[in-house]
Design an enzyme around this catalytic site. Structure first.
Site, PDB file in Angstrom:
ATOM      1  N   LYS A  14       0.826  -1.215   0.000  1.00  0.00           N
ATOM      2  CA  LYS A  14       0.000   0.000   0.000  1.00  0.00           C
ATOM      3  C   LYS A  14       0.859   1.265   0.000  1.00  0.00           C
ATOM      4  O   LYS A  14       0.593   2.207  -0.738  1.00  0.00           O
ATOM      5  CB  LYS A  14      -0.943   0.016   1.207  1.00  0.00           C
ATOM      6  N   ARG A  89     -10.031   0.676   8.620  1.00  0.00           N
ATOM      7  CA  ARG A  89      -9.639  -0.691   8.951  1.00  0.00           C
ATOM      8  C   ARG A  89     -10.725  -1.426   9.724  1.00  0.00           C
ATOM      9  O   ARG A  89     -10.539  -2.587  10.066  1.00  0.00           O
ATOM     10  CB  ARG A  89      -8.367  -0.660   9.803  1.00  0.00           C
ATOM     11  N   ARG A 128      11.116  -6.801   4.831  1.00  0.00           N
ATOM     12  CA  ARG A 128      11.016  -5.365   5.130  1.00  0.00           C
ATOM     13  C   ARG A 128      11.605  -5.053   6.506  1.00  0.00           C
ATOM     14  O   ARG A 128      12.152  -3.972   6.719  1.00  0.00           O
ATOM     15  CB  ARG A 128       9.542  -4.946   5.061  1.00  0.00           C
ATOM     16  N   ARG A 134      10.843  -0.866  11.831  1.00  0.00           N
ATOM     17  CA  ARG A 134       9.541  -0.938  12.503  1.00  0.00           C
ATOM     18  C   ARG A 134       9.513  -2.121  13.461  1.00  0.00           C
ATOM     19  O   ARG A 134       9.662  -3.266  13.034  1.00  0.00           O
ATOM     20  CB  ARG A 134       8.420  -1.091  11.469  1.00  0.00           C
ATOM     21  N   ARG A 146      -1.006  -9.139  13.217  1.00  0.00           N
ATOM     22  CA  ARG A 146      -1.505  -8.122  12.279  1.00  0.00           C
ATOM     23  C   ARG A 146      -2.299  -8.776  11.147  1.00  0.00           C
ATOM     24  O   ARG A 146      -3.312  -8.240  10.715  1.00  0.00           O
ATOM     25  CB  ARG A 146      -0.327  -7.309  11.719  1.00  0.00           C
TER      26      ARG A 146
HETATM   27  P1  AMP Z   1       0.374   0.372   8.873  1.00  0.00           P
HETATM   28  O1  AMP Z   1       1.491   1.352   8.754  1.00  0.00           O
HETATM   29  O2  AMP Z   1      -0.808   0.733   8.024  1.00  0.00           O
HETATM   30  O3  AMP Z   1       0.827  -1.048   8.667  1.00  0.00           O
HETATM   31  O4  AMP Z   1      -0.149   0.449  10.381  1.00  0.00           O
HETATM   32  C1  AMP Z   1       0.690   0.100  11.460  1.00  0.00           C
HETATM   33  C2  AMP Z   1      -0.134  -0.014  12.733  1.00  0.00           C
HETATM   34  O5  AMP Z   1      -0.748   1.252  13.033  1.00  0.00           O
HETATM   35  C3  AMP Z   1      -1.292  -1.007  12.692  1.00  0.00           C
HETATM   36  O6  AMP Z   1      -0.876  -2.332  12.964  1.00  0.00           O
HETATM   37  C4  AMP Z   1      -2.193  -0.447  13.790  1.00  0.00           C
HETATM   38  O7  AMP Z   1      -1.682  -0.757  15.070  1.00  0.00           O
HETATM   39  C5  AMP Z   1      -2.043   1.060  13.594  1.00  0.00           C
HETATM   40  N1  AMP Z   1      -3.040   1.575  12.640  1.00  0.00           N
HETATM   41  C6  AMP Z   1      -2.799   2.100  11.408  1.00  0.00           C
HETATM   42  N2  AMP Z   1      -3.948   2.465  10.813  1.00  0.00           N
HETATM   43  C7  AMP Z   1      -4.945   2.146  11.684  1.00  0.00           C
HETATM   44  C8  AMP Z   1      -6.359   2.255  11.640  1.00  0.00           C
HETATM   45  N3  AMP Z   1      -6.992   2.746  10.556  1.00  0.00           N
HETATM   46  N4  AMP Z   1      -7.057   1.842  12.724  1.00  0.00           N
HETATM   47  C9  AMP Z   1      -6.439   1.354  13.815  1.00  0.00           C
HETATM   48  N5  AMP Z   1      -5.108   1.202  13.916  1.00  0.00           N
HETATM   49  C10 AMP Z   1      -4.362   1.594  12.866  1.00  0.00           C
END
Ligand code: AMP
Length: 192
Positions: A14, A89, A128, A134, A146
């Site tokens: 993404k 989400r 990654r 991260r 996740r």
């Molecule tokens: P990402 O960078 O999109 O992989 O998001 C990393 C982490 O941020 C996720 O595993 C969640 O803990 C949190 N997170 C990101 N976007 C959301 C969302 N829309 N709702 C809830 N938690 C989020």
């Protein structure tokens, strides 16, 4: 305005594809994960709260996430449109986004979903982890959490947009350029 939800499991690509879409269309990029990580870096109260969920692969609570997203949209104030990356989400987030965009006389145009199967996601995230820095990429149990959260809490969002006839699934396997070309095909039809 074109407002796109870029959807897909963790590791689907993404972030990478968002950057290419922005370069082509000038969308404002709103990645909730990136915004949370910026808050963690700046040691804000929101960052501290988000970290306690993110480090365990759990979703940050809806209320906090929705409020933050709306504030960011208001700040960005785009006339071209937004690309929502990692949001919504949950179904509650999807409902909130629709209601919020309606107050701005706009709506989601399409959900573009990157489809990648689980074994490939695990491989990509482990790869990654070597460079992303991260914590949630580094630990296999957190990666699995996740993916589970995606299957249980996030997948219903797909049906939400399918019932609105806005869902388009795209094969997320292949070179970055090949996947990008698949993503922009439906967008190029809209531009006409
Ligand atoms: P990402 O960078 O999109 O992989 O998001 C990393 C982490 O941020 C996720 O595993 C969640 O803990 C949190 N997170 C990101 N976007 C959301 C969302 N829309 N709702 C809830 N938690 C989020």
């Amino acid at each position: 305005m074109l407002n796109i939800v870029l959807f897909g499991p963790p590791g689907a690509g993404k972030g990478t594809q968002s950057e290419l879409l922005i370069a082509k269309y000038n969308f404002k990029h709103l990645s909730t994960g990136d915004i949370f990580r910026a808050n963690i870096k700046n040691e804000t109260e929101l960052g501290k709260l988000a970290k306690s969920y993110m480090d365990h692969g759990k979703l940050v609570p809806d209320e906090v996430t929705i409020q933050m997203l709306e504030a960011e949209v208001n700040k960005a104030n785009s006339t071209v449109g937004y690309i929502f990356d990692g949001f919504p989400r949950t179904k509650a987030q999807a409902h909130a986004l629709d209601a919020f965009l309606a107050t701005k006389n706009t709506s989601i145009t399409l959900m573009l979903a990157l489809e990648v199967q689980e074994p490939e996601l695990r491989t990509r995230l482990a790869e990654r982890a070597k460079t992303s820095g991260r914590p949630d990429d580094a630990e296999p149990s957190v990666i699995q959490k996740r993916i589970d959260v995606y299957n249980n809490e996030t997948m219903p969002v797909k049906a939400y947009y399918q019932t609105q006839n806005k869902y388009i699934g795209v094969d997320g396997i292949g070179t970055v350029d090949a996947v990008f070309n698949r993503l922009i095909e439906p967008l190029s039809k809209l531009e006409v």
